[in-house]
Design a protein around this motif. Structure first.
Motif, PDB file in Angstrom:
ATOM      1  N   ARG A 198       0.847  -1.201   0.000  1.00 23.84           N
ATOM      2  CA  ARG A 198       0.000   0.000   0.000  1.00 23.84           C
ATOM      3  C   ARG A 198       0.877   1.244   0.000  1.00 23.84           C
ATOM      4  N   GLU A 199       1.248   1.678  -1.194  1.00 28.01           N
ATOM      5  CA  GLU A 199       2.045   2.888  -1.313  1.00 28.01           C
ATOM      6  C   GLU A 199       1.303   4.097  -0.743  1.00 28.01           C
ATOM      7  N   SER A 200      -0.025   4.066  -0.820  1.00 29.45           N
ATOM      8  CA  SER A 200      -0.818   5.195  -0.328  1.00 29.45           C
ATOM      9  C   SER A 200      -0.702   5.380   1.182  1.00 29.45           C
ATOM     10  N   ASP A 201      -0.155   4.401   1.893  1.00 32.55           N
ATOM     11  CA  ASP A 201       0.079   4.569   3.326  1.00 32.55           C
ATOM     12  C   ASP A 201       1.190   5.582   3.599  1.00 32.55           C
ATOM     13  N   THR A 202       2.075   5.769   2.623  1.00 34.00           N
ATOM     14  CA  THR A 202       3.209   6.675   2.814  1.00 34.00           C
ATOM     15  C   THR A 202       3.326   7.760   1.753  1.00 34.00           C
TER      16      THR A 202
ATOM     17  N   LYS B  81       1.178  10.515  -0.706  1.00 35.40           N
ATOM     18  CA  LYS B  81      -0.081  11.177  -1.045  1.00 35.40           C
ATOM     19  C   LYS B  81      -0.129  11.337  -2.562  1.00 35.40           C
ATOM     20  N   PRO B  82      -1.158  10.781  -3.215  1.00 31.57           N
ATOM     21  CA  PRO B  82      -1.228  10.893  -4.675  1.00 31.57           C
ATOM     22  C   PRO B  82      -1.517  12.324  -5.124  1.00 31.57           C
ATOM     23  N   GLY B  83      -1.050  12.633  -6.304  1.00 34.24           N
ATOM     24  CA  GLY B  83      -1.369  13.911  -6.915  1.00 34.24           C
ATOM     25  C   GLY B  83      -2.709  13.826  -7.614  1.00 34.24           C
ATOM     26  N   ASN B  84      -3.155  14.939  -8.168  1.00 33.67           N
ATOM     27  CA  ASN B  84      -4.424  14.942  -8.891  1.00 33.67           C
ATOM     28  C   ASN B  84      -4.386  15.822 -10.134  1.00 33.67           C
ATOM     29  N   GLU B  85      -3.182  16.240 -10.548  1.00 30.93           N
ATOM     30  CA  GLU B  85      -3.064  17.099 -11.722  1.00 30.93           C
ATOM     31  C   GLU B  85      -2.178  16.459 -12.780  1.00 30.93           C
ATOM     32  N   LEU B  86      -2.644  16.524 -14.012  1.00 34.07           N
ATOM     33  CA  LEU B  86      -1.821  16.093 -15.133  1.00 34.07           C
ATOM     34  C   LEU B  86      -0.762  17.158 -15.380  1.00 34.07           C
ATOM     35  N   VAL B  87       0.407  16.731 -15.827  1.00 32.76           N
ATOM     36  CA  VAL B  87       1.498  17.663 -16.070  1.00 32.76           C
ATOM     37  C   VAL B  87       2.031  17.478 -17.482  1.00 32.76           C
ATOM     38  N   THR B  88       2.151  18.597 -18.191  1.00 29.74           N
ATOM     39  CA  THR B  88       2.859  18.634 -19.465  1.00 29.74           C
ATOM     40  C   THR B  88       3.816  19.816 -19.419  1.00 29.74           C
ATOM     41  N   PHE B  89       4.835  19.745 -20.250  1.00 32.40           N
ATOM     42  CA  PHE B  89       5.754  20.870 -20.397  1.00 32.40           C
ATOM     43  C   PHE B  89       6.296  20.865 -21.819  1.00 32.40           C
TER      44      PHE B  89
END
Length: 168
Positions: free
Chosen positions: A22-26, A28-36
């Motif tokens: 459970r990676e989510s135990d340590t 915090k997931p993001g919620n934004e897509l990223v482009t550059f």
């Protein structure tokens, strides 16, 4: 997050909560897509487990990504290399973009290939074209791979295979 040739950060959206981990135990997931932008090419970003989610790759492509980079630490084990190769090629087809996956080399290299490796890598960094052609692929050992990227192939592929226009 954008900048002229500068990647300012990305928090992986899909934490690895699978196979009794459970990676989510340590993390915090993001919620934004990223482009550059880099040298006139729009680059999308995903990390590791994100590769299992085609919607994210399609969304990045709809935001203009012609190349999607995916740094990973893909665990080794039975059938894991086959899954890795299939997913990297499928995400290229889903997004009609180049997919560049930088995989952490396999600890122990070829001598340990195919054995379970826990959270460490399997290697097999790869550059896949929008038509799923493997342009370059590493093995289990440390290696750098190179390939030419052709934005015109992205344009042509998206015109002849308009999957991004379909309902999602």
């Amino acid at each position: 997050i954008t900048g002229p040739g500068v990647h300012l950060g990305y928090n992986k959206i899909h934490t690895y909560d699978a196979f009794n981990y459970r990676e989510s135990d340590t993390v915090k997931p993001g919620n934004e897509l990223v482009t550059f932008e880099l040298d006139g090419v729009t680059v999308g970003v995903a990390i590791c487990y994100d590769v299992r989610f085609p919607e994210q790759f399609k969304a990045l492509a709809r935001q203009g990504a012609e190349v999607i980079v995916v740094p990973t630490s893909w665990a080794d084990g039975p059938e894991k290399r086959d899954q890795w190769r299939l997913l990297s090629a499928t995400r290229a087809l889903d997004s009609t973009a180049y997919v560049i996956c930088a995989g952490q080399a396999r600890p122990g290299g070829n001598a340990k290939a195919g054995e379970a490796s826990g959270p460490t890598g399997i290697g097999h960094s790869v550059i896949v074209s929008p038509t799923a052609e493997r342009l370059a692929e590493a093995g289990y050992e440390e290696e750098i791979v190179y390939a030419d990227i052709d934005s015109e192939l992205v344009t042509k592929t998206r015109k002849t295979l308009p999957v991004l226009e379909a309902l999602s």
